[in-house]
Design a protein around this motif. Structure first.
Motif, PDB file in Angstrom:
ATOM      1  N   PHE A   1       0.806  -1.148   0.079  1.00 34.19           N
ATOM      2  CA  PHE A   1      -0.024  -0.118  -0.014  1.00 34.19           C
ATOM      3  C   PHE A   1       0.830   1.264  -0.179  1.00 34.19           C
ATOM      4  O   PHE A   1       1.811   1.470   0.911  1.00 34.19           O
ATOM      5  CB  PHE A   1      -0.995  -0.051   1.258  1.00 34.19           C
ATOM      6  CG  PHE A   1      -2.146   0.945   0.967  1.00 34.19           C
ATOM      7  CD1 PHE A   1      -3.202   0.451   0.469  1.00 34.19           C
ATOM      8  CD2 PHE A   1      -2.033   2.454   1.438  1.00 34.19           C
ATOM      9  CE1 PHE A   1      -4.306   1.428   0.163  1.00 34.19           C
ATOM     10  CE2 PHE A   1      -2.904   3.247   1.340  1.00 34.19           C
ATOM     11  CZ  PHE A   1      -4.092   2.890   0.789  1.00 34.19           C
ATOM     12  N   ILE A   2       0.467   2.044  -0.977  1.00 29.85           N
ATOM     13  CA  ILE A   2       1.227   3.450  -0.968  1.00 29.85           C
ATOM     14  C   ILE A   2       0.774   4.564  -0.331  1.00 29.85           C
ATOM     15  O   ILE A   2      -0.576   4.760  -0.563  1.00 29.85           O
ATOM     16  CB  ILE A   2       1.465   3.712  -2.553  1.00 29.85           C
ATOM     17  CG1 ILE A   2       2.016   2.610  -3.343  1.00 29.85           C
ATOM     18  CG2 ILE A   2       2.344   5.021  -2.666  1.00 29.85           C
ATOM     19  CD1 ILE A   2       3.357   2.041  -2.930  1.00 29.85           C
ATOM     20  N   MET A   3       1.460   5.278   0.266  1.00 29.84           N
ATOM     21  CA  MET A   3       0.853   6.437   1.123  1.00 29.84           C
ATOM     22  C   MET A   3       1.777   7.539   1.019  1.00 29.84           C
ATOM     23  O   MET A   3       2.942   7.309   0.867  1.00 29.84           O
ATOM     24  CB  MET A   3       0.686   6.041   2.519  1.00 29.84           C
ATOM     25  CG  MET A   3       1.991   5.482   3.216  1.00 29.84           C
ATOM     26  SD  MET A   3       1.324   5.124   4.976  1.00 29.84           S
ATOM     27  CE  MET A   3       0.651   6.750   5.712  1.00 29.84           C
ATOM     28  N   GLY A   4       1.435   8.664   1.234  1.00 29.84           N
ATOM     29  CA  GLY A   4       2.189   9.904   1.415  1.00 29.84           C
ATOM     30  C   GLY A   4       2.670  10.220   2.703  1.00 29.84           C
ATOM     31  O   GLY A   4       1.930   9.848   3.533  1.00 29.84           O
ATOM     32  N   SER A   5       3.887  10.783   2.771  1.00 26.79           N
ATOM     33  CA  SER A   5       4.186  11.031   4.239  1.00 26.79           C
ATOM     34  C   SER A   5       3.283  12.295   5.046  1.00 26.79           C
ATOM     35  O   SER A   5       3.447  12.048   6.206  1.00 26.79           O
ATOM     36  CB  SER A   5       5.750  11.624   4.425  1.00 26.79           C
ATOM     37  OG  SER A   5       5.621  12.987   3.347  1.00 26.79           O
ATOM     38  N   ASP A   6       2.486  12.758   4.283  1.00 24.15           N
ATOM     39  CA  ASP A   6       1.689  13.789   5.100  1.00 24.15           C
ATOM     40  C   ASP A   6       0.378  13.196   5.627  1.00 24.15           C
ATOM     41  O   ASP A   6      -0.109  13.820   6.573  1.00 24.15           O
ATOM     42  CB  ASP A   6       0.908  14.735   3.797  1.00 24.15           C
ATOM     43  CG  ASP A   6       0.314  14.055   2.753  1.00 24.15           C
ATOM     44  OD1 ASP A   6       0.819  13.140   2.221  1.00 24.15           O
ATOM     45  OD2 ASP A   6      -0.561  14.352   2.072  1.00 24.15           O
ATOM     46  N   GLN A   7       0.215  11.714   5.348  1.00 28.31           N
ATOM     47  CA  GLN A   7      -0.666  11.013   6.083  1.00 28.31           C
ATOM     48  C   GLN A   7      -0.245  10.097   7.326  1.00 28.31           C
ATOM     49  O   GLN A   7      -0.732   9.559   8.135  1.00 28.31           O
ATOM     50  CB  GLN A   7      -1.176   9.586   5.220  1.00 28.31           C
ATOM     51  CG  GLN A   7      -1.767  10.464   3.757  1.00 28.31           C
ATOM     52  CD  GLN A   7      -2.313   9.184   2.960  1.00 28.31           C
ATOM     53  OE1 GLN A   7      -1.285   8.526   2.284  1.00 28.31           O
ATOM     54  NE2 GLN A   7      -3.493   9.186   2.536  1.00 28.31           N
ATOM     55  N   LEU A   8       1.047  10.579   7.675  1.00 29.13           N
ATOM     56  CA  LEU A   8       1.645   9.782   8.865  1.00 29.13           C
ATOM     57  C   LEU A   8       1.135  10.012  10.123  1.00 29.13           C
ATOM     58  O   LEU A   8       1.060   9.408  11.011  1.00 29.13           O
ATOM     59  CB  LEU A   8       2.983   9.717   8.897  1.00 29.13           C
ATOM     60  CG  LEU A   8       3.846   9.096   7.870  1.00 29.13           C
ATOM     61  CD1 LEU A   8       5.509   9.620   7.611  1.00 29.13           C
ATOM     62  CD2 LEU A   8       3.743   7.650   8.270  1.00 29.13           C
ATOM     63  N   ASP A   9       0.771  11.542  10.214  1.00 23.47           N
ATOM     64  CA  ASP A   9       0.182  12.124  11.435  1.00 23.47           C
ATOM     65  C   ASP A   9      -1.095  11.283  11.828  1.00 23.47           C
ATOM     66  O   ASP A   9      -1.136  10.963  13.084  1.00 23.47           O
ATOM     67  CB  ASP A   9       0.152  13.618  11.549  1.00 23.47           C
ATOM     68  CG  ASP A   9       1.499  14.340  11.491  1.00 23.47           C
ATOM     69  OD1 ASP A   9       2.285  13.729  11.815  1.00 23.47           O
ATOM     70  OD2 ASP A   9       1.196  15.284  11.083  1.00 23.47           O
ATOM     71  N   SER A  10      -2.019  10.923  10.896  1.00 19.70           N
ATOM     72  CA  SER A  10      -3.080  10.251  11.199  1.00 19.70           C
ATOM     73  C   SER A  10      -3.229   8.823  11.058  1.00 19.70           C
ATOM     74  O   SER A  10      -4.243   8.146  11.265  1.00 19.70           O
ATOM     75  CB  SER A  10      -4.440  10.810  10.424  1.00 19.70           C
ATOM     76  OG  SER A  10      -4.013  10.595   9.161  1.00 19.70           O
ATOM     77  N   PHE A  11      -1.785   8.228  10.760  1.00 20.41           N
ATOM     78  CA  PHE A  11      -2.062   6.927  10.475  1.00 20.41           C
ATOM     79  C   PHE A  11      -2.549   5.895  11.405  1.00 20.41           C
ATOM     80  O   PHE A  11      -3.359   5.188  11.164  1.00 20.41           O
ATOM     81  CB  PHE A  11      -0.589   6.539  10.133  1.00 20.41           C
ATOM     82  CG  PHE A  11      -0.281   5.260   9.384  1.00 20.41           C
ATOM     83  CD1 PHE A  11      -0.990   4.601   8.558  1.00 20.41           C
ATOM     84  CD2 PHE A  11       0.789   4.362   9.845  1.00 20.41           C
ATOM     85  CE1 PHE A  11      -0.796   3.403   7.922  1.00 20.41           C
ATOM     86  CE2 PHE A  11       1.141   3.197   9.118  1.00 20.41           C
ATOM     87  CZ  PHE A  11       0.280   2.920   8.235  1.00 20.41           C
ATOM     88  N   GLU A  12      -2.097   6.371  12.611  1.00 21.90           N
ATOM     89  CA  GLU A  12      -2.721   5.366  13.826  1.00 21.90           C
ATOM     90  C   GLU A  12      -4.117   5.413  13.905  1.00 21.90           C
ATOM     91  O   GLU A  12      -4.852   4.465  14.824  1.00 21.90           O
ATOM     92  CB  GLU A  12      -1.831   5.583  14.755  1.00 21.90           C
ATOM     93  CG  GLU A  12      -0.596   4.965  14.955  1.00 21.90           C
ATOM     94  CD  GLU A  12       0.174   5.394  16.204  1.00 21.90           C
ATOM     95  OE1 GLU A  12       0.900   4.553  16.639  1.00 21.90           O
ATOM     96  OE2 GLU A  12       0.208   6.247  16.594  1.00 21.90           O
ATOM     97  N   ASN A  13      -4.647   6.518  13.569  1.00 23.49           N
ATOM     98  CA  ASN A  13      -6.324   6.530  13.714  1.00 23.49           C
ATOM     99  C   ASN A  13      -7.042   5.842  12.365  1.00 23.49           C
ATOM    100  O   ASN A  13      -8.356   5.880  12.491  1.00 23.49           O
ATOM    101  CB  ASN A  13      -6.632   7.915  13.462  1.00 23.49           C
ATOM    102  CG  ASN A  13      -5.958   8.737  14.762  1.00 23.49           C
ATOM    103  OD1 ASN A  13      -5.989   8.009  15.978  1.00 23.49           O
ATOM    104  ND2 ASN A  13      -5.658   9.911  14.742  1.00 23.49           N
ATOM    105  N   TRP A  14      -6.282   5.304  11.625  1.00 25.53           N
ATOM    106  CA  TRP A  14      -6.892   4.651  10.391  1.00 25.53           C
ATOM    107  C   TRP A  14      -7.943   3.500  11.060  1.00 25.53           C
ATOM    108  O   TRP A  14      -7.606   2.796  12.045  1.00 25.53           O
ATOM    109  CB  TRP A  14      -5.907   3.969   9.405  1.00 25.53           C
ATOM    110  CG  TRP A  14      -5.452   5.016   8.518  1.00 25.53           C
ATOM    111  CD1 TRP A  14      -5.401   6.456   9.040  1.00 25.53           C
ATOM    112  CD2 TRP A  14      -4.638   5.023   7.301  1.00 25.53           C
ATOM    113  NE1 TRP A  14      -4.743   7.131   8.088  1.00 25.53           N
ATOM    114  CE2 TRP A  14      -4.249   6.245   7.054  1.00 25.53           C
ATOM    115  CE3 TRP A  14      -4.320   3.975   6.569  1.00 25.53           C
ATOM    116  CZ2 TRP A  14      -3.417   6.393   5.667  1.00 25.53           C
ATOM    117  CZ3 TRP A  14      -3.815   4.190   5.303  1.00 25.53           C
ATOM    118  CH2 TRP A  14      -3.247   5.330   5.178  1.00 25.53           C
TER     119      TRP A  14
END
Length: 365
Positions: free
Chosen positions: A102-115
């Motif tokens: 799965f590809i993600m941008g680093s801008d999504q890391l802050d909310s990653f654990e809330n997925w």
């Protein structure tokens, strides 16, 4: 086993950096395919600015000729909020012979654990993180031992694109699509206008559409030009003058009430990168006209003066004239505008362009 990268997101709109990330997946990371999976609605966003159809059409425009990219509509077909965990489970179950990442941008890391279902998700698939900026959540990267990658980065974002930033770096064909569909008007126009002016602009767009129908003219072109005719109307005079001075200082001698038409035309051409010169010209000419008036020029000029909310004396007479014969109606409205301007400001303060247009079309000089 075949290696496939899943690339999810809103793509509202898709832009150059999205495509560059997918190219990097294929060319540098060795993925045989990249499956782009637009969300119906991003779980962390309350609204998507574009329709599903528009986003899919923009994606197809952006990936044309890139055979390694596959558009997957699993999430948008569900017609409900999209969660990465459900998508990953669906693809892994449906294609057991494929190794997915799965590809993600680093801008999504802050909310990653809330997925959604994060603890299960992080165990079920390998994540590849592309660095969208130099500043990102390194703690999350280290905590979950995530791989990070660079790509040909223009530092774009969909938000920037919607707000007319860095359009020179955007995929031209996608930008043309956005302009021709009048997308993101709220970000680009409405938020910079009062409500009355915004609805006037929408009304002029609809009036221009009607006049195009009556005159067998390109409907979409008329709608775009009519809707955007007052795009600079609520700028300050100083803003207009400063902008106009960059492109044609001679126009600064024209009266202040008409400067928005020139500023608006330049704004569309150089900020929106709207490359339809006929539309730009119609916006430029909608206040005082010109010796050379195309069908579209006349349509927008007239639509502005007879739009549905206009209620000045004799407006119904002018509407009837315009509807029966566009050129006759244009000349009548031009004469009316000239007479009103002379009465209000005097013959020496109405601007050279209106005098020239009036002399040519009304007096035949």
């Amino acid at each position: 086993m075949k290696k496939v990268a899943i690339f999810g997101g809103s793509f509202d709109p898709i832009h150059t950096d999205h495509v560059n990330i997918m190219k990097a997946c294929h060319e540098k990371l060795g993925f045989e395919e990249v499956w782009i999976v637009p969300a119906y609605v991003n779980p962390f966003k309350t609204l998507s600015s574009s329709s599903v159809t528009q986003r899919l059409e923009m994606i197809n425009i952006a990936i044309k000729g890139l055979d390694f990219i596959r558009l997957e509509t699993f999430e948008v077909r569900k017609h409900e909020r999209s969660y990465t965990y459900d998508t990953v489970c669906h693809f892994q179950k449906s294609y057991p012979d494929i190794e997915f990442s799965f590809i993600m941008g680093s801008d999504q890391l802050d909310s990653f654990e809330n997925w959604d279902h994060f603890s299960d998700l992080i165990k079920s698939i390998d994540f590849k993180v592309f660095l969208r900026s130099d500043v990102y959540n390194k703690d999350i990267v280290e905590k979950y031992n995530l791989e990070t990658f660079t790509f040909e980065n223009n530092f774009l974002s969909s938000t920037k694109i919607r707000n007319l930033e860095d359009l020179n770096l955007q995929i031209k064909e996608v930008n043309d699509y956005v302009n021709n569909k009048l997308m993101f008007l709220y970000e680009r126009v409405e938020s910079k206008m009062d409500e009355e002016r915004y609805f006037h602009s929408l009304n002029v767009g609809q009036e221009a559409l009607l006049l195009a129908q009556l005159n067998n003219y390109d409907l979409n072109k008329a709608l775009v030009a009519g809707t955007l005719h007052d795009v600079a109307k609520r700028w300050t005079i100083d803003e207009m003058k400063s902008f106009i001075a960059k492109y044609d200082k001679s126009l600064l001698s024209e009266p202040e009430p008409v400067l928005h038409s020139f500023a608006g035309a330049f704004h569309l051409k150089y900020d929106w990168l709207l490359d339809d010169q006929e539309v730009v010209d119609a916006v430029f000419k909608h206040t005082v006209g010109d010796k050379e008036m195309s069908t579209l020029d006349m349509i927008v000029f007239c639509a502005d003066k007879i739009s549905s909310e206009r209620n000045y004396p004799d407006v119904e007479k002018y509407r009837a004239l315009v509807y029966s014969d566009l050129k006759t109606g244009f000349i009548s409205l031009l004469e009316q505008q000239y007479n009103v301007a002379v009465k209000k400001h005097g013959p020496n303060s109405i601007g050279q362009k209106l005098i020239e247009t009036y002399s040519y079309w009304v007096k035949g000089e």
